[in-house]
Design a protein around this motif. Sequence first.
Motif, short mmCIF file in Angstrom:
data_model
loop_
_atom_site.label_atom_id
_atom_site.label_comp_id
_atom_site.label_asym_id
_atom_site.label_seq_id
_atom_site.Cartn_x
_atom_site.Cartn_y
_atom_site.Cartn_z
N LEU A 91 0.83 -1.21 0.00
CA LEU A 91 0.00 0.00 0.00
C LEU A 91 0.86 1.26 0.00
N SER A 92 1.94 1.24 0.77
CA SER A 92 2.85 2.40 0.80
C SER A 92 3.44 2.65 -0.57
N GLY A 93 3.84 1.58 -1.26
CA GLY A 93 4.40 1.74 -2.60
C GLY A 93 3.38 2.26 -3.59
N MET A 94 2.14 1.76 -3.50
CA MET A 94 1.09 2.23 -4.39
C MET A 94 0.74 3.69 -4.11
N MET A 95 0.68 4.06 -2.84
CA MET A 95 0.40 5.47 -2.49
C MET A 95 1.51 6.38 -3.01
N ALA A 96 2.76 5.95 -2.81
CA ALA A 96 3.89 6.77 -3.26
C ALA A 96 3.84 6.97 -4.77
N ALA A 97 3.70 5.86 -5.50
CA ALA A 97 3.70 5.95 -6.97
C ALA A 97 2.54 6.79 -7.48
N SER A 98 1.35 6.60 -6.89
CA SER A 98 0.17 7.32 -7.35
C SER A 98 0.25 8.80 -7.04
N LEU A 99 0.62 9.15 -5.82
CA LEU A 99 0.69 10.55 -5.41
C LEU A 99 1.79 11.30 -6.17
N LEU A 100 2.92 10.63 -6.37
CA LEU A 100 4.00 11.27 -7.12
C LEU A 100 3.59 11.51 -8.57
N GLN A 101 2.81 10.57 -9.11
CA GLN A 101 2.35 10.70 -10.49
C GLN A 101 1.43 11.90 -10.67
N THR A 102 0.70 12.23 -9.61
CA THR A 102 -0.21 13.38 -9.69
C THR A 102 0.48 14.70 -9.38
N GLY A 103 1.77 14.63 -9.06
CA GLY A 103 2.54 15.86 -8.87
C GLY A 103 2.80 16.28 -7.43
N TRP A 104 2.48 15.43 -6.46
CA TRP A 104 2.75 15.78 -5.07
C TRP A 104 4.26 15.82 -4.84
N PRO A 105 4.76 16.74 -4.01
CA PRO A 105 6.19 16.76 -3.68
C PRO A 105 6.58 15.52 -2.88
N ALA A 106 7.79 15.03 -3.08
CA ALA A 106 8.25 13.81 -2.42
C ALA A 106 8.18 13.88 -0.89
N PRO A 107 8.62 15.00 -0.25
CA PRO A 107 8.52 15.04 1.23
C PRO A 107 7.09 14.92 1.73
N VAL A 108 6.14 15.54 1.02
CA VAL A 108 4.73 15.46 1.43
C VAL A 108 4.22 14.04 1.26
N VAL A 109 4.62 13.39 0.19
CA VAL A 109 4.21 12.00 -0.06
C VAL A 109 4.72 11.09 1.05
N ILE A 110 5.99 11.25 1.41
CA ILE A 110 6.58 10.41 2.46
C ILE A 110 5.86 10.64 3.79
N ALA A 111 5.62 11.91 4.14
CA ALA A 111 4.93 12.22 5.39
C ALA A 111 3.51 11.65 5.40
N THR A 112 2.82 11.73 4.27
CA THR A 112 1.45 11.21 4.17
C THR A 112 1.43 9.70 4.36
N ILE A 113 2.38 9.01 3.75
CA ILE A 113 2.45 7.55 3.88
C ILE A 113 2.71 7.15 5.33
N LEU A 114 3.68 7.78 5.97
CA LEU A 114 4.03 7.43 7.35
C LEU A 114 2.88 7.73 8.31
N LEU A 115 2.19 8.84 8.08
CA LEU A 115 1.04 9.16 8.92
C LEU A 115 -0.07 8.14 8.72
N TYR A 233 1.83 -1.47 17.97
CA TYR A 233 1.23 -1.62 16.64
C TYR A 233 1.35 -0.34 15.82
N VAL A 234 1.38 0.80 16.51
CA VAL A 234 1.66 2.06 15.81
C VAL A 234 3.09 2.03 15.28
N ILE A 235 4.02 1.54 16.12
CA ILE A 235 5.42 1.42 15.69
C ILE A 235 5.54 0.47 14.51
#
Length: 335
Positions: A91-115, A233-235
Amino acid sequence: MTTATVSPAQRVTAGIGRTFTSPKYGPVLVTGILFIAIFVGGGMRYGNFLTGQVFLNLFVDNAYLIVLAVGMTFVILTGGIDLSVGAVVALSGMMAASLLQTGWPAPVVIATILLSTSVLGLLVGLMIHHFKVQPFIATLAAMFLARGLCYVISQSSISVTDPTFVALGVTRMSLGGGMSITWSVIIALAVVAAAVWVLHRTRTGRTVYAIGGGEQSGILMGLPVARTKVLVYVISGFCSGVAGILFTFYTLSGYPLTAIGTELDAIAAVVIGGTLLTGGYGFVLGSVLGVLVLGIIQTIITFEGTLSSWWTKIFIGALLLVFILLQRLLTARRR
């Protein structure tokens, strides 16, 4: 025989024997010896095997699994289990690839995935503690949820072309002597260092071990058992998100079928690394050693060239059985 008549050599021998038969240290030492034996054996059989770069490649190729095993160690130390980590990596990989494809900045994508992955871990922890759902069932439900969301995002592979992700994925840092590592290795080792500090230098770490040793005893000691049971489980969710990002660096793509069965590899690495499935005993560094054992087995099969990759699963299954039996034997002797 009195203490006065015991020679220094006998005391050293007795101390070594107690260490190897300890459920706390014994399995880790056996894993370390096994890794060294396999590595040296590979060097004797294959040319160019016993080199620094082959050793470093174990970290390069398995950086994501090291991070995944770190999160799993926290969970298993409390006597729990997390079956969702492989699906969360996908899911993290799919979120990263999809969000980056739509033009989201990499730091925002990483923060969104981790959150997002941490929130998923929080929900699983709340289900387990407040609703008394068995960890197996709660994390199985999370696994199906995460895997299903992968297909909601896309049913096919999505390439990652973002310059930041590409740079972090392909850049190698030279260590001299023709040896190099990637940024993923540095991130994985940073996660390991943070986990070691938390487990051995903080109240949270003491509580994690106390829950595995006996939850009611931890409550009587005044430790924050409820909060810590949810926190592990959060960790695990956070580490799964980090692992998913590192795997995306490694493959530069997102795919819904990524990491199927990876949760079993993480569990196997943790158990082979000396963490008891019932909780209470184990080390993060032991789990890292377990990942390296799995990696060296895969490397041996690659160097052999005539064996199917399925032999990796066969050897891992055999090792896992041996280490579970070893754990049972050592804990039974302690009783």
